[in-house]
Structures are given as structure tokens and as C-alpha cells.
Design a protein around this motif. Structure first.
Motif, short mmCIF file in Angstrom:
data_model
loop_
_atom_site.label_atom_id
_atom_site.label_comp_id
_atom_site.label_asym_id
_atom_site.label_seq_id
_atom_site.Cartn_x
_atom_site.Cartn_y
_atom_site.Cartn_z
N LYS A 86 0.84 -1.19 0.00
CA LYS A 86 0.00 0.00 0.00
C LYS A 86 0.88 1.24 0.00
CE LYS A 86 -3.95 -2.16 2.26
NZ LYS A 86 -4.93 -2.11 3.35
N PRO A 87 0.86 2.00 -1.09
CA PRO A 87 1.76 3.16 -1.19
C PRO A 87 1.34 4.27 -0.23
CG PRO A 87 0.24 3.13 -3.03
CD PRO A 87 0.01 1.86 -2.27
N GLU A 88 2.33 5.01 0.25
CA GLU A 88 2.04 6.15 1.10
C GLU A 88 1.53 7.31 0.23
OE1 GLU A 88 5.22 7.27 3.62
OE2 GLU A 88 5.56 5.25 4.38
N LYS A 89 0.50 7.97 0.72
CA LYS A 89 -0.05 9.10 -0.03
C LYS A 89 0.88 10.31 0.08
CE LYS A 89 -4.93 7.83 0.11
NZ LYS A 89 -6.30 8.34 0.26
N ASP A 90 0.88 11.12 -0.98
CA ASP A 90 1.70 12.32 -0.95
C ASP A 90 1.02 13.37 -0.07
OD1 ASP A 90 -0.08 14.09 -2.83
OD2 ASP A 90 0.19 12.21 -3.91
N PRO A 91 1.79 14.34 0.45
CA PRO A 91 1.24 15.36 1.37
C PRO A 91 0.06 16.12 0.79
CG PRO A 91 3.63 15.42 1.38
CD PRO A 91 3.25 14.48 0.29
N ARG A 92 0.05 16.38 -0.53
CA ARG A 92 -1.06 17.12 -1.13
C ARG A 92 -2.36 16.33 -1.03
NH1 ARG A 92 0.31 18.59 -7.00
NH2 ARG A 92 -1.61 19.81 -6.83
N SER A 93 -2.29 15.00 -1.25
CA SER A 93 -3.49 14.18 -1.13
C SER A 93 -4.02 14.18 0.30
CB SER A 93 -3.20 12.75 -1.58
OG SER A 93 -2.96 12.67 -2.95
N LEU B 164 -19.03 -11.87 -3.87
CA LEU B 164 -17.65 -12.35 -3.83
C LEU B 164 -16.77 -11.38 -4.60
CD1 LEU B 164 -15.46 -14.63 -3.41
CD2 LEU B 164 -16.21 -15.54 -5.62
N GLN B 165 -15.68 -10.97 -3.98
CA GLN B 165 -14.68 -10.15 -4.65
C GLN B 165 -13.31 -10.58 -4.13
OE1 GLN B 165 -15.79 -6.20 -2.82
NE2 GLN B 165 -13.64 -6.21 -2.18
N TYR B 166 -12.26 -10.06 -4.73
CA TYR B 166 -10.91 -10.32 -4.22
C TYR B 166 -10.37 -9.08 -3.54
CZ TYR B 166 -11.12 -14.74 -6.60
OH TYR B 166 -11.49 -16.00 -6.97
N SER B 167 -9.47 -9.29 -2.62
CA SER B 167 -8.83 -8.16 -1.95
C SER B 167 -7.91 -7.46 -2.94
CB SER B 167 -8.02 -8.65 -0.74
OG SER B 167 -7.20 -7.61 -0.24
N PRO B 168 -7.94 -6.12 -3.02
CA PRO B 168 -7.03 -5.42 -3.93
C PRO B 168 -5.56 -5.65 -3.59
CG PRO B 168 -8.76 -3.95 -3.13
CD PRO B 168 -8.83 -5.20 -2.31
N TYR B 169 -5.29 -5.98 -2.33
CA TYR B 169 -3.91 -6.24 -1.88
C TYR B 169 -3.87 -7.63 -1.25
CZ TYR B 169 -3.26 -1.29 -2.72
OH TYR B 169 -3.19 -0.05 -3.32
N VAL B 170 -3.86 -8.66 -2.09
CA VAL B 170 -3.95 -10.04 -1.61
C VAL B 170 -2.73 -10.41 -0.78
CG1 VAL B 170 -5.44 -10.83 -3.49
CG2 VAL B 170 -2.96 -10.92 -3.77
#
Length: 494
Positions: A151-158, A208-214
Motif C-alpha cells: 500500500k503506497p504512502e499518499k503524498d502530502p497534497r493528497s 464475492l470479490q478479491y482483496s485489492p492487496y492479496v
């Protein structure tokens, strides 16, 4: 240079069977529209090793350069998801293909949907490959260790924008059905390329769905169509086993329904499953027992650091009834000799983390006994990772950890490298909360540590810390006192 990127993306989508050759011009025009381009220029396509996520990144960069979107995390995610939505069929078509395949073989159906979810970049495989993953051998089997870097860290502006945007209640949460196809917004993830499979579990509408970050193979999420609180009841046991009946190659389980011992989202009824055998599933019986009122059910206590009752039967009905009986008893069970109290006033403490699977001709229902009581000595939870392991694992022991997979924070990647250098004498600097542990490792391994084996040593010792966290979370410890307490509870069931 944008036209070759678009064509390469189209070629990759055809190769991944997201679209057919007949869809090429349509998909191209949809992408051109998003990029505010009014024409497409034929171009030569040289051989490239770029995959769909790489091509998406470059196309999104073009959109930023052209001022189509701002160069901030959330807007780039939303735009990337919209591009991939040009290559995915509508939910009705995806479901029709899924169930056509299901009629042939349930495993073929889930494999189709898993590949679709990966190829559409809904499952973020490129980011997931950043995770550090390895196994550690213990007396309970091989534990899985994952340092979560996906999971990427968000930039300060976001982050700043999230504080200013008006709060919205649609979708109500990250698991609601309304996320399917939702573009996203600042502070809410992009879901244009998101699809769900419609299920019926115990005469209710589920998805049923899959996790975006399995975190493991075919890591799926099974969620109620209704937005309602998660609760562990006999109906939950029935749904879990009904899911396994429909998908016998999958396991499925639920987080517990109380804070501290529960999952991160208790406001939406959901389960997690997948096509993976955790160490707990492969663990042997420590001892067996029978319940006279349920003659068709075999019972055992599992050889595991947490307190697990395993029920087996060739039919699901008796398992639901036996599970309901044990849950009812456990909700109100206290044993002060081992520090278990069912309630403080009207506040309940006892609940269960249940897991279901099919094992050859038997259905299995694992009931992991949980208690969320706190004390002055353990303010985060008595049956929660204790202070001496917080430098490695401080977060809740949820369903995935219960089964033997540690999801560890990203900070550990660099911090454990510092510990390695500390043990080798290359640095005197190490995070304060690791210092006592690092000093112990340095002293204990000084005669055998080398640059070639130090990583393996630190990884193994990290695994031992996770094992200790599981032992802390066990309500009946694996010592003689704990085993006697567990036996008293089993006897109370008859």
C-alpha cells in the motif's frame, strides 16, 4: 509517444483475454476520450517487456503532463481505474461467464475471476510484489511472514486535500456493493474497474470479490449486500459452511465481532477466504473429544498456539448446531483461575473467530476462542500481543494472523536491516524499541553470525516474535495450567 502506449495496452488486454480483437477499436476510442485525444495515429510497436501496470503508469503520467488530471495520488488512481474499465465487461456479463464456468467446475470459475481481477489491475499485483514474504519453521508448522509494502504512502497534497473535502456517505463503507464501478474521490479508493460475483448464502444475497492487496493465493472477501454490523452467530456458521459447499476448494472465515480481537471493519458483515492452506489448517489434533448431544460430530483441540476447537462432520447441519452450542457456552463462560471473565458489567468479552473448509469427505469448522478483556498491565488487551513483542507486532490478531500469517508493518523492512547491521557490528544505531531485542541477538549469535546468514537469523527471530504474539492471544495457554483450563471448558459442553 502516447499512441504506442495506448496500442501496447490494447495488445496486452487482448492477450490477457480482457477484450476480444473485435473490441479493439471500441476500447481504443474509450481511452482516447479519457485522454482528450480526437484522433489515433498508427505507429510501430517495438517489442516491450512492459506489463499492464507499467503501461498504465506511463499513460497516467501523460495525463498529468497534459493537465487532464492533477499529479496527486488519488486523482491518478481514479484515472488509472477509469482506463482499465474500458477493457472490462459489465457486472452482468462477468457473472454470466463466471456461472457458465461454475457449471463445469467451481475452481474454473474462481480462477477466471481471479485472473480477471489481476489483469484489470483491480488486484495491485505490481505493488504486492514489493512485499517481503518468507516462512519460519516452528513446532506448530511453517508460519507465513509478510512485511506489508504494497500500500503506497499518499503524498502530502493528497492528505491535505482529504482534510478539506466534504464528507460523503456514499458508498457507506469500503465493502458496500455501491463500490462496484464507483469512480472514487479524494479519500475514497477508485473502483471503476471493480466487479463482484453475486452469491446466495443461506437464502441471503452476498457477493464475492478479491482483496485489492492479496496476502495469499486467491485472497477473497465475501460480503453481505446489506450494510450491517458483523456478528458471530449460528447463522454465520451456516453461511460459512454454505460457502464451502459451493466452493469446496476454498476456505472461508470471519473475524471476531468484538473490538481488539475483531477485524478492522466491524460495521459491514463480511468474511475472508481463498485457495490457500495455512499452518493452522494443517495442524494436528492435540487431543480429541466427543459431544454426546452431537453424535455425528468429531471434536478435537488443535495443536496451535491459540485456543482452537475443530469440529468435523460429513454433513454441515450438525456442525452448525454444535458450533452454536459451543458459542453459546463460551459467550457466558468464566474461569478466574486462567483469567477468563465473560463480562464486565454488561460489556461482553468472549467471542469466536470461526473458519470453515472441506477436507476430503469431511467438513471442518474451526472455532478459535477469543476474549478482549484489558487490564492495567495490558491496556491493549490481556489476550493480545504483549508489550515485549510490540516492536514487531502491536496490531490486532485478526483472522489472517489467527491462521498463521503475520501481516507486519512496512517500517520493519528498514528497521530489520538496521538490526542486521547492528548484530554484525556495522552500526551502533537501532530503533530504541528494538534495542533490547537487538542486544540479545548480538550476544546470542556473536559466534555464528556472518554477513551471509544474518538476514536468515533476523527473519527467524522475527517469526518467533510473531509466534509469541499468537501465544499471547491464546485464552488457554499451552502450559499445563492452560490445558487443564481448556479441558474444563470442554467438559462443560456436555
Amino acid at each position: 509517444m502516447i499512441y504506442p502506449l495506448i496500442q501496447q495496452l490494447i495488445n496486452k488486454a487482448i492477450a490477457a483475454q480482457l477484450i476480444d480483437c473485435e473490441d479493439e477499436i471500441y476500447a481504443r476510442n474509450q481511452v482516447l476520450s479519457l485522454l482528450r485525444l480526437v484522433e489515433f495515429k498508427d505507429c510501430e510497436i517495438s517489442e516491450s517487456n512492459l506489463e499492464i501496470p507499467d503501461l498504465l503508469e506511463q499513460i497516467v503520467d501523460f495525463a498529468c503532463e497534459q493537465g487532464i488530471i492533477e499529479d496527486i495520488f488519488d486523482e491518478k488512481e481514479i484515472f488509472s481505474s477509469k482506463i482499465m474499465n474500458c477493457f472490462i465487461a459489465r457486472p452482468s456479463t462477468v457473472n454470466q461467464i463466471f456461472f457458465d464456468k461454475y457449471k463445469q467446475n467451481p475452481q474454473e470459475a474462481t480462477e477466471y475471476f481471479y485472473e480477471l481481477s489481476k489483469n484489470s489491475n483491480y488486484i495491485q499485483m505490481k505493488r504486492i510484489r514489493n512485499n517481503v514474504e518468507y516462512k519460519v519453521s516452528t513446532k506448530y508448522g511453517e508460519l507465513d511472514i509478510t512485511i506489508n509494502l504494497s500500500k503506497p504512502e499518499k503524498d502530502p497534497r493528497s492528505i491535505a486535500l482529504e482534510r478539506t473535502v466534504q464528507k460523503a456517505n456514499y458508498p457507506k463503507c469500503l465493502l458496500c456493493i455501491e463500490n462496484e464501478g464507483y469512480a472514487g474521490r479524494i479519500g475514497h479508493p477508485a473502483r471503476s474497474n471493480h466487479r463482484m460475483i453475486r452469491l446466495n448464502l443461506s437464502d441471503e444475497k452476498w457477493l464475492l470479490q478479491y482483496s485489492p492487496y492479496v496476502y495469499y493465493n486467491e485472497h477473497c472477501i465475501v460480503l453481505s449486500e446489506d450494510h450491517r454490523d458483523m456478528r458471530i452467530t449460528s447463522v454465520a456458521f451456516q453461511r460459512l459452511l454454505n460457502f464451502v459447499e459451493q466452493f469446496p476448494h476454498y476456505f472461508v472465515g470471519s473475524n471476531a465481532d468484538l473490538p481488539i480481537v475483531g477485524g478492522s471493519i466491524l460495521s459491514h458483515d463480511h468474511y475472508q477466504g481463498g485457495h490457500y492452506d495455512f499452518a493452522m489448517a494443517k495442524a494436528e489434533d492435540d487431543w480429541t473429544f466427543s459431544l454426546e448431544q452431537f453424535p455425528n460430530v468429531q471434536g478435537s483441540v488443535v495443536k496451535w498456539p491459540m485456543s482452537v476447537i475443530r469440529l468435523r462432520s460429513k454433513e454441515t447441519g450438525p456442525l452448525v448446531e454444535a458450533g452454536e452450542h459451543i458459542l453459546s457456552r463460551w459467550r457466558n463462560y468464566s474461569d478466574e483461575t486462567v483469567g477468563i471473565y465473560a463480562k464486565t458489567g454488561d460489556t461482553p468479552h468472549n467471542t469466536i473467530t470461526p473458519i470453515a473448509r472441506k477436507n476430503q469427505e469431511f467438513y471442518e469448522l474451526d472455532l478459535v476462542l477469543r476474549n478482549n478483556r484489558t487490564s492495567e498491565e495490558h491496556p491493549l488487551g490481556i489476550f493480545h500481543p504483549h508489550q515485549d513483542v510490540h516492536h514487531i507486532k502491536k496490531e490486532n490478531i485478526g483472522l489472517i494472523e489467527v491462521m498463521g500469517l503475520a501481516v507486519l508493518p512496512a517500517r520493519l523492512k528498514d528497521e530489520l536491516e538496521e538490526v542486521e547491521n547492528f548484530i554484525l557490528g556495522k552500526t551502533d544505531s537501532v530503533a530504541e524499541y528494538h534495542l533490547e531485542w537487538a542486544n540479545g541477538l548480538k550476544e546470542g549469535y556473536q559466534s555464528v553470525v556472518t554477513p551471509s546468514n544474518v538476514e536468515a537469523i533476523v527473519r527467524e527471530e522475527t517469526g518467533k516474535k510473531f509466534l509469541k504474539a499468537l501465544e499471547d492471544a491464546g485464552v488457554f495457554k499451552t502450559n499445563e495450567e492452560g490445558k487443564a483450563g481448556f479441558n474444563r471448558f470442554i467438559l462443560s459442553l456436555s
